[in-house]
Design an enzyme around this catalytic site. Structure first.
Site, PDB file in Angstrom:
ATOM      1  N   LYS A 277       0.775  -0.930  -0.274  1.00  0.00           N
ATOM      2  CA  LYS A 277      -0.316  -0.376  -0.108  1.00  0.00           C
ATOM      3  C   LYS A 277       1.092   1.148  -0.142  1.00  0.00           C
ATOM      4  CE  LYS A 277      -2.745   2.902   3.441  1.00  0.00           C
ATOM      5  NZ  LYS A 277      -4.028   2.480   4.189  1.00  0.00           N
ATOM      6  N   ASP A 282      -2.838  10.377   3.840  1.00  0.00           N
ATOM      7  CA  ASP A 282      -4.088   9.257   4.296  1.00  0.00           C
ATOM      8  C   ASP A 282      -4.699  10.608   5.316  1.00  0.00           C
ATOM      9  OD1 ASP A 282      -6.359   8.375   4.292  1.00  0.00           O
ATOM     10  OD2 ASP A 282      -5.857   6.729   5.507  1.00  0.00           O
ATOM     11  N   LYS A 289     -10.162  12.393   8.522  1.00  0.00           N
ATOM     12  CA  LYS A 289      -9.810  12.033   9.976  1.00  0.00           C
ATOM     13  C   LYS A 289      -9.762  13.025  11.035  1.00  0.00           C
ATOM     14  CE  LYS A 289      -6.370   8.609   8.583  1.00  0.00           C
ATOM     15  NZ  LYS A 289      -6.959   6.784   9.132  1.00  0.00           N
ATOM     16  N   ASP A 300       1.380   5.964   5.420  1.00  0.00           N
ATOM     17  CA  ASP A 300       0.966   5.543   4.577  1.00  0.00           C
ATOM     18  C   ASP A 300       1.058   4.532   3.611  1.00  0.00           C
ATOM     19  OD1 ASP A 300      -1.463   4.309   5.695  1.00  0.00           O
ATOM     20  OD2 ASP A 300      -2.876   5.582   4.366  1.00  0.00           O
ATOM     21  N   ASP A 359     -11.957   6.861   4.237  1.00  0.00           N
ATOM     22  CA  ASP A 359     -10.970   7.000   5.133  1.00  0.00           C
ATOM     23  C   ASP A 359     -10.649   4.629   4.722  1.00  0.00           C
ATOM     24  OD1 ASP A 359      -9.133   7.155   6.281  1.00  0.00           O
ATOM     25  OD2 ASP A 359      -9.863   7.464   8.350  1.00  0.00           O
ATOM     26  N   GLU A 361      -9.595   2.870   2.223  1.00  0.00           N
ATOM     27  CA  GLU A 361      -8.446   3.534   1.195  1.00  0.00           C
ATOM     28  C   GLU A 361      -7.660   2.434   0.677  1.00  0.00           C
ATOM     29  OE1 GLU A 361      -8.068   5.486   3.368  1.00  0.00           O
ATOM     30  OE2 GLU A 361      -5.497   5.237   3.015  1.00  0.00           O
ATOM     31  N   ARG A 363      -7.200  -0.834   1.519  1.00  0.00           N
ATOM     32  CA  ARG A 363      -8.068  -1.968   0.939  1.00  0.00           C
ATOM     33  C   ARG A 363      -8.832  -1.718  -0.641  1.00  0.00           C
ATOM     34  NH1 ARG A 363     -12.187  -2.047   5.939  1.00  0.00           N
ATOM     35  NH2 ARG A 363     -10.432  -1.330   6.782  1.00  0.00           N
TER      36      ARG A 363
HETATM   37  N1  BES Z   1      -3.813   4.592   7.285  1.00  0.00           N
HETATM   38  C1  BES Z   1      -4.791   3.574   7.962  1.00  0.00           C
HETATM   39  C2  BES Z   1      -5.125   2.721   9.235  1.00  0.00           C
HETATM   40  C3  BES Z   1      -4.015   2.847  10.346  1.00  0.00           C
HETATM   41  C4  BES Z   1      -4.498   4.093  11.051  1.00  0.00           C
HETATM   42  C5  BES Z   1      -2.641   3.280   9.849  1.00  0.00           C
HETATM   43  C6  BES Z   1      -4.117   3.828  11.985  1.00  0.00           C
HETATM   44  C7  BES Z   1      -1.779   3.514  11.002  1.00  0.00           C
HETATM   45  C8  BES Z   1      -1.982   4.397  12.887  1.00  0.00           C
HETATM   46  C9  BES Z   1      -6.596   3.252   6.933  1.00  0.00           C
HETATM   47  O1  BES Z   1      -6.504   4.142   5.787  1.00  0.00           O
HETATM   48  C10 BES Z   1      -7.608   3.597   8.013  1.00  0.00           C
HETATM   49  O2  BES Z   1      -8.345   4.895   7.917  1.00  0.00           O
HETATM   50  N2  BES Z   1      -8.545   2.445   8.469  1.00  0.00           N
HETATM   51  C11 BES Z   1      -9.556   2.655   9.474  1.00  0.00           C
HETATM   52  C12 BES Z   1     -10.617   2.233   8.364  1.00  0.00           C
HETATM   53  C13 BES Z   1     -11.515   2.143   8.808  1.00  0.00           C
HETATM   54  C14 BES Z   1     -12.424   3.575   8.235  1.00  0.00           C
HETATM   55  C15 BES Z   1     -12.600   1.156   8.322  1.00  0.00           C
HETATM   56  C16 BES Z   1      -9.254   2.648  11.011  1.00  0.00           C
HETATM   57  O3  BES Z   1      -8.847   1.566  10.961  1.00  0.00           O
HETATM   58  O4  BES Z   1      -9.710   3.031  11.371  1.00  0.00           O
HETATM   59 ZN    ZN Z   2      -4.614   4.298   5.034  1.00  0.00          ZN
HETATM   60 MN    MN Z   3      -7.240   5.915   6.035  1.00  0.00          MN
END
Ligand code: BES
Ligand code: ZN
Ligand code: MN
Length: 510
Positions: A277, A282, A289, A300, A359, A361, A363
């Protein structure tokens, strides 16, 4: 070794984010010379190696006397810094512990030596260390190099606060095999980790998809058996990668797909596919966020950075394997052009995804990238690596990355690889219910569902991976950035995954 990369970059006319005054390593069978700092390794038995004994006599027995008076216990990683050791500057004693030393522990010891050092020339007295490990001194050097990483590109220096200068680490009491293990192999692994750390540390205003491509291409300049392909936005669209396109469409910086093929194995053998990824920042997109800690989303792209570093290390040492690294790159921004919650995107596979949260994104671009990897390269195995979910970070802490597979034996194999590599993984589940939770009312699937979040993320990616494909999903959200140091990873970006995937490639090539 770092100089190589730097030179290649200069030749390619591209400034790469190389940031640190990294040490050079020298290997010698002789005793360490008497100017500068010295590290001596001592176990709980307190026995000094032959070179350490000679050193002790040159300081009139003050080393052995200090060990006794301080009751140094020799526990692993414990250190004792001795001054007033003329003609030496500082003599640091490092404990080697009870357990037999492994390559992993040797690297940790090397990292401890680096943290005891202040950027001056230093010698490690390694004549008797770990006789059971071939080339033990090379693993010390590897750990030292990893532990000494710094990123100073955006620091100002002056006479009062001078820039760190290059310095030499001499590994004393070592043979030529040790030197060549380091120079022709482990130094390249360090280079791969350094590339990943540099990419993961670089801020979002200096690193966007095309910049990532430039940095990585520069690092690969002149490396044999490597072919680099870059798909730009038009080519991504032409190939129908609507999910990757969708994630990137809110940013003024177009998405890219970076593909690095290394053909070091038998011609025609199926490659190992590594998919990382690469979100260069992000924000969350329209599902924005919260402010707290958002700065950290500059990294990210850790998965893509680790893939780049891994392929670089394998190619530079000439590993006997075919591998293809795929790095889908995009910036996730909110804007007039951005995707919205509720939008439906069509992936390259033809399957549609309803966006519940912009968010989630990672996947999305992985869905297109893993599908493309299988179509284009028919790999023998597919591994994807991503900072995918906060859920994985909360579950795993920073000691383990989450590994998710369709069958436990494969996860257990990955645990062994992690142990050997010095980057540990622990399994999380993937249950049919996780797939049920991403059923969508109007599209084929949706991009978020219920719990547990890490498994839901894996289920979205897994929807695009052939059932028969040996498939490993790594969620590194908790381990890619360190707030507390380990011996081989200072505070900051860890470059997590290069050592793990490197070990996987070593085992695959056997
Ligand atoms: N890049 C983030 C995941 C992340 C969170 C990485 C904290 C490092 C530290 C990812 O894109 C994300 O935002 N995931 C969300 C998914 C949710 C919206 C289902 C998450 O984990 O909150
Ligand atoms: Zn992300
Ligand atoms: Mn995200």
């Amino acid at each position: 070794m770092f100089k190589h990369t730097f030179k290649a970059a200069l030749l390619a006319g591209i400034a790469i984010p190389m940031a640190s005054a990294s040490p050079d390593f020298a290997f010698t069978a002789n005793d360490a010379s008497t100017d500068g700092d010295i590290v001596v390794f001592v176990g709980p038995d307190g026995v000094l190696s032959p070179q350490a004994q000679r050193l002790d006599s040159r300081v009139d027995g003050r080393l052995s006397a200090a060990l006794q008076s301080e009751a140094f216990d020799g526990a692993f990683g414990n250190s004792l810094a001795l001054r007033a050791m003329a003609p030496f500057d500082t003599v640091t004693v490092l404990g080697t512990g009870e357990d037999p030393l492994t390559p992993r522990l040797l690297a940790d010891l090397g990292g401890h030596a680096a943290s005891a050092n202040d950027g001056d020339a230093i010698a490690l007295v390694a004549d008797a260390i770990a006789p059971n490990v071939e080339g033990a001194g090379a693993y010390l050097a590897k750990g030292f190099a990893l532990g000494a990483y710094t990123f100073t590109k955006y620091k100002s220096f002056d006479e009062d606060n001078p820039a760190p200068q290059p310095y030499t680490v001499t590994v004393a009491g070592t043979d030529t095999d040790t030197r060549s293990l380091f120079e022709s192999d482990l130094a390249h692994l360090v280079e791969g980790v350094t590339l990943a750390r540099d990419l993961g540390t670089e801020p979002g205003n200096t690193l966007w998809p095309q910049k990532f491509v430039d940095h990585v291409s520069a690092a690969f300049a002149g490396v044999d058996e490597v072919e680099i392909t870059v798909l730009d936005a038009d080519q991504i669209r032409e190939r129908g990668m609507g999910a990757l396109m969708g994630v990137g469409q809110g940013s003024i910086h177009d998405p890219r797909m970076l593909i690095v093929e290394y053909r070091g194995g038998t011609r025609g053998d199926a490659p190992v596919a590594l998919v990382g990824k690469g979100i260069t920042f992000d924000t969350g997109g329209i599902s924005i966020k919260p402010n707290n800690g958002m700065w950290y989303m500059k990294s990210d792209l850790s998965g893509a950075a680790a893939v780049a570093g891994t392929v670089l290390a394998a190619a530079k040492r000439g590993e006997d394997i075919n591998v293809v690294g795929l790095m889908p790159l995009a910036e996730n921004m909110p804007s007039q052009d951005a995707i919205r919650p509720g939008d439906v995107l069509t992936t390259m596979s033809g399957k549609t995804i309803e966006i519940m949260s912009t968010d989630a994104e990672g996947r999305l671009l992985l869905a297109d990238a893993v599908y493309y990897a299988q179509q284009e390269f028919e790999p023998e195995m597919l591994l994807n690596i991503a900072t995918l979910t906060g859920s994985a970070a909360r579950a795993m802490g920073d000691d383990y990355a989450a590994v998710i597979t369709r069958d436990l034996p494969l996860s257990l194999e990955m645990m062994e690889i992690g142990k050997a590599a010095g980057e540990d993984v622990w399994p999380l589940p993937l249950h049919p219910s996780h797939y049920e939770q991403i059923e969508s009312l109007i599209a084929d699937i949706k991009n978020t569902g219920g719990q547990p979040g890490a498994s839901i993320g894996a289920a979205v990616v897994g929807t695009f991976v052939d059932e028969a494909m040996p498939w490993v999903h790594l969620d590194i959200a908790g381990v890619d950035w360190r707030d507390a140091p380990t011996p081989t990873a200072p505070i900051g970006h860890a470059g997590w995954g290069v050592r793990f995937m490197d070990q996987l490639l070593r085992e695959k090539s056997e």
